[in-house]
Design an enzyme around this catalytic site. Structure first.
Site, PDB file in Angstrom:
ATOM      1  N   THR A  74      70.893  22.583  52.355  1.00 35.43           N
ATOM      2  CA  THR A  74      71.017  21.361  53.162  1.00 35.43           C
ATOM      3  C   THR A  74      70.223  20.161  52.635  1.00 35.43           C
ATOM      4  OG1 THR A  74      69.217  22.076  54.610  1.00 35.43           O
ATOM      5  CG2 THR A  74      71.462  22.665  55.278  1.00 35.43           C
ATOM      6  N   ASP A 125      60.460  26.458  52.483  1.00 33.37           N
ATOM      7  CA  ASP A 125      60.709  25.911  51.147  1.00 33.37           C
ATOM      8  C   ASP A 125      59.667  24.842  50.858  1.00 33.37           C
ATOM      9  OD1 ASP A 125      62.093  25.130  48.669  1.00 33.37           O
ATOM     10  OD2 ASP A 125      63.757  26.272  49.505  1.00 33.37           O
ATOM     11  N   GLU A 162      63.586  30.516  40.870  1.00 32.13           N
ATOM     12  CA  GLU A 162      63.115  29.251  40.295  1.00 32.13           C
ATOM     13  C   GLU A 162      61.588  29.118  40.306  1.00 32.13           C
ATOM     14  OE1 GLU A 162      66.954  26.425  41.107  1.00 32.13           O
ATOM     15  OE2 GLU A 162      65.561  26.609  42.783  1.00 32.13           O
ATOM     16  N   HIS A 205      58.947  27.657  45.516  1.00 28.82           N
ATOM     17  CA  HIS A 205      59.498  27.031  46.729  1.00 28.82           C
ATOM     18  C   HIS A 205      58.503  27.184  47.875  1.00 28.82           C
ATOM     19  CE1 HIS A 205      63.429  25.872  45.180  1.00 28.82           C
ATOM     20  NE2 HIS A 205      63.497  27.030  44.557  1.00 28.82           N
TER      21      HIS A 205
HETATM   22  C1  ACM Z   1      69.002  29.073  44.434  1.00 33.03           C
HETATM   23  O1  ACM Z   1      70.039  28.381  44.477  1.00 33.03           O
HETATM   24  N1  ACM Z   1      67.898  28.579  43.916  1.00 33.03           N
HETATM   25  C2  ACM Z   1      68.973  30.421  44.953  1.00 33.03           C
END
Ligand code: ACM
Length: 728
Positions: A436, A162, A294, A229
């Site tokens: 998390t 990420d 996103e 991400h």
């Molecule tokens: C997500 O919560 N962006 C998959």
């Protein structure tokens, strides 16, 4: 399930038999013996053939054709228990059911004669673990796989990369982990330079985890996020980024939706294919998750290089550019015999039908996918997002403030009546997510996961009508098993709720449980002591509010019959108990992004603070202002480390009067003129909770709603309230 007459006497004399010819039988037998050793302290003998048929207490595992891939049959008769299945997985699940028929702790039990024919409702029964935002040890991952198995959960979706971290060693690209696995934590302005933190999994560790998972019939679906991400990867290899001539990026210590995407250069696809090659070497899973959520397209739109590539490809729509991206890698995986999984944003015209859609925008992504003919998994936000707190009790750890209770998960209904039977077959199953950002420790992940994962497991496995009181009752032996395995489960569903108020002769203490406990149907009771001793089932029964003096110590717990269902709640009353209200007891003024945040990273024992980061403002209802003119409060500055895009412009800052800002007190509404403004200077730059100098309110009588909100000169720090109090 069909009950027969008589029962099987299970004891240390019972023998477990696993014929050598039945593949998987010996593993299931050993696993069952190990479970009973741990939870019951019983050592049962194992044998591989029926050479000696004389025993009158025998459990036998056998393979037979004709059952489904995960199905088993359990036949309990007075002297024999036979577990049959067509697969090793079926035998394994039969062993787990048999384990649970024995009350934990018992050394001997009569198991009613019965026949159980069982198989799961859904093939995909998953949990997602985010190891990117915070890293967990390999030992924790193994422990999680272990308890997933005894809930018959079978897919661990492992979120490995990420913006804030790249956690998987890739031999070809060592900087992904030497750079990408470490970040500087966010701190408040003026704090000393922090130490980097993080970690990654070596390929040897991953191989060992994957091998362990296969003994537990758990598949691991690795996730490599793209094209968004991706900031940790871009920090390691800046050439992968999409901003022309951008200075190197750090591994992010901020939460939210970042704007940095991979570019569309051939070298970047080469990089991603090489990464996926090593991922496929490590993970035998047919499914490989390639993220896709996103991915805001601003950088792609602004980048000359990306736009030049788009013109070459003849693509003008930025969403179609993402589909090109996804399709390129999805086809690559298909050619190697794997299937791409992606978050529901990847469902765009032009996406191939073999990509699996993970629906997180509620269940609408799954609905659309099934109609289009793509397989799908339900992972809906917020119902199956386990980073939400599970009650309003003060001992919930940091997370998202909106409550997703055990009952909310238990009541989740995956069936979609709007789909035809053929379309419904595209719904592979359900999955809950453990993001998390706000869950820094392994113990807290367990608290967030358990027992909500037990509710998820029942929804995923069973087609039987759900029965909430029955589920709660069955949870109590599960709690015992959690304790034996050292798991830090949440007892919130049974937890003690308290209210303190100024009473006639001292402090009035009202106790209760969460309304959804369904005490009437279950017959639970609260018992308490006032002498510091542990409450027991024969301690005083709580029936009505208590009037207690400051200094009194009250210990209470919820009981079902003689079993203690909650942990012991214990408090010593002091002169503030009736007058101090904590942020978790107040109402947020708005409905922005509510979080429960740690006041100080370095101090894990401090109670988290409830704050809406879009509008740090709280309503304290019906405060008796007759009690005194002094208003005091405790507050903490928190790093503002949120990427909220255009929404940042909507965050309320207020009109501060002093350099560090103030905590304002308004009476009966937030738009009335402030009756007091407590300067924050005394707390500014100091991590953790500080008590502000008290302020005098104008003379007022009766009960009023107070609006408490911050006026600050900048977004950073974000201020949060710990408690507020009125006194003489
Ligand atoms: C997500 O919560 N962006 C998959």
């Amino acid at each position: 399930m069909k009950l027969d007459t008589g029962s099987f006497e299970l004891s240390v004399d019972t023998i477990i038999e696993a014929p050598r010819a039945s593949r998987g039988a010996a593993d299931a037998a050993r696993y069952l013996a190990e479970l009973w050793r741990r939870t019951n302290g019983m050592m049962l003998a194992l044998r591989s053939s029926s050479a000696d048929a004389s025993t009158d207490s025998l459990i036998r595992f056998e393979r037979h054709p004709g059952y489904g891939p995960e199905a088993y049959r359990l036949e309990v008769a007075p002297h024999r228990i036979i577990v049959s299945a067509s697969t090793a997985t079926g035998l394994f699940y039969g062993a787990i059911t048999l384990w649970q028929l024995m009350p934990p702790g018992a050394k001997r039990a009569a198991i009613a004669a019965q026949t159980i024919n069982d198989e799961p409702r859904y093939a995909w029964r998953g949990l997602m673990l985010d190891s990117a935002r915070h890293f967990q040890s390999p030992a924790f991952i193994r422990s999680m796989i272990d308890w997933m198995a005894w809930h018959k959960l079978n897919e661990l979706h492992w979120h490995l990369t990420d913006d804030q971290g790249w956690r998987l060693q890739i031999r070809k690209y060592p900087k992904l982990t030497s750079v990408g696995a470490w970040r500087l934590p966010a701190t408040i302005p003026g704090a000393p330079n922090p130490q980097p933190y993080g970690g990654f999994y070596t390929q040897a560790q991953v191989r060992s985890i994957v091998a362990f998972a296969s003994t537990r019939h758990v598949r691991i679906v690795p996730e490599i996020e793209m094209p968004g991400h991706a900031q940790a990867a871009i920090a390691a290899y800046p050439g992968l980024g999409a901003v022309d001539g951008h200075p190197p990026l750090p591994v992010s210590a901020r939460w939210g939706v970042h704007s940095h995407l991979f570019n569309l250069e051939p070298g970047t696809f080469e990089f991603l294919k090489n990464v996926l090659n090593e991922v496929m070497e490590l993970f035998p899973s047919r499914y490989i998750h390639i993220g896709g959520d996103e991915a805001v397209k601003d950088e792609w739109i602004a980048s000359h290089a990306v736009q030049a590539r788009a013109r070459q490809l003849g693509i003008t729509d930025p969403n179609a550019l993402q589909t090109y991206f996804t399709q390129t890698l999805s086809r690559y995986l298909s050619a190697k015999g794997r299937r791409a999984v992606g978050w529901d944003e990847i469902l765009q015209p032009g996406l191939g039908s073999d990509a699996v859609i993970m629906s997180w925008h509620g269940t609408s992504g799954a609905h659309a996918a099934a109609i289009k003919g793509n397989d799908t998994v339900l992972a809906p936000d917020p119902t199956l997002y386990l980073d939400h707190r599970q009650s309003a009790l003060p001992d919930e750890p940091p997370g998202r403030l909106a409550i997703i209770s055990l009952k909310n998960v238990y009541d989740f209904e995956p069936a979609d009546p709007g789909l035809s039977p053929a379309q419904q077959r595209h719904v592979l199953g359900i999955e809950a997510q453990l993001w998390t950002e706000h869950i820094q420790s392994e113990a807290r992940i367990e608290w967030m996961a358990l027992p909500r994962a037990a509710a998820l497991a029942e929804v995923a496995w069973s087609s039987a009508p759900r029965n909430w009181p029955d589920f709660l009752e069955r949870l109590l032996p599960m709690f015992v098993r959690y304790r034996v395995y050292g798991l830090d489960y949440a007892d919130s569903a049974f937890g003690i709720r308290h209210e303190f108020a100024g009473g006639e002769h001292g402090i009035r203490v009202t106790l209760g449980n969460l309304a959804e406990l369904d005490q009437a149907a279950l017959g639970t009771q609260i018992h308490y002591t006032l002498d510091g001793r542990e409450p027991r089932a024969d301690s005083a029964h709580y029936a009505q509010p208590l009037e207690l003096e400051a200094g009194a110590e009250i210990s209470a717990a919820t009981f079902l019959g003689s079993q203690q269902a909650s942990r012991t709640w214990r408090v010593r009353l002091d002169e503030h108990s009736g007058s101090r209200r904590f942020s978790t007891e107040l109402e947020p003024c708005g409905n922005g992004v509510g979080l429960l945040l740690e006041p100080d990273r370095a101090r894990r024992d401090a109670a988290p603070l409830a704050v809406d980061i879009m509008n740090p403002c709280w309503i304290d209802r019906a405060v008796d202002l007759t009690r005194g003119p002094q208003f005091s409060a405790a507050v903490a500055p928190l790093p503002f480390n949120y990427e909220l895009g255009a929404d940042t412009a909507h965050i309320r800052i207020g009109d501060s009067r002093t350099p560090a800002g103030e905590l304002e007190v308004h009476v009966d509404g937030c738009e009335t003129p402030a009756v007091a403004a407590l300067p924050l200077a005394a707390a500014a730059g100091r991590p953790g909770v500080s008590i502000l100098p008290a302020a005098k309110l104008p003379a007022l009588t009766g009960r009023h709603d107070l609006c408490l909100r911050f006026a600050r000169p900048h977004l950073d720090p974000l201020w949060a309230l710990d408690w507020a109090q009125i006194g003489e």
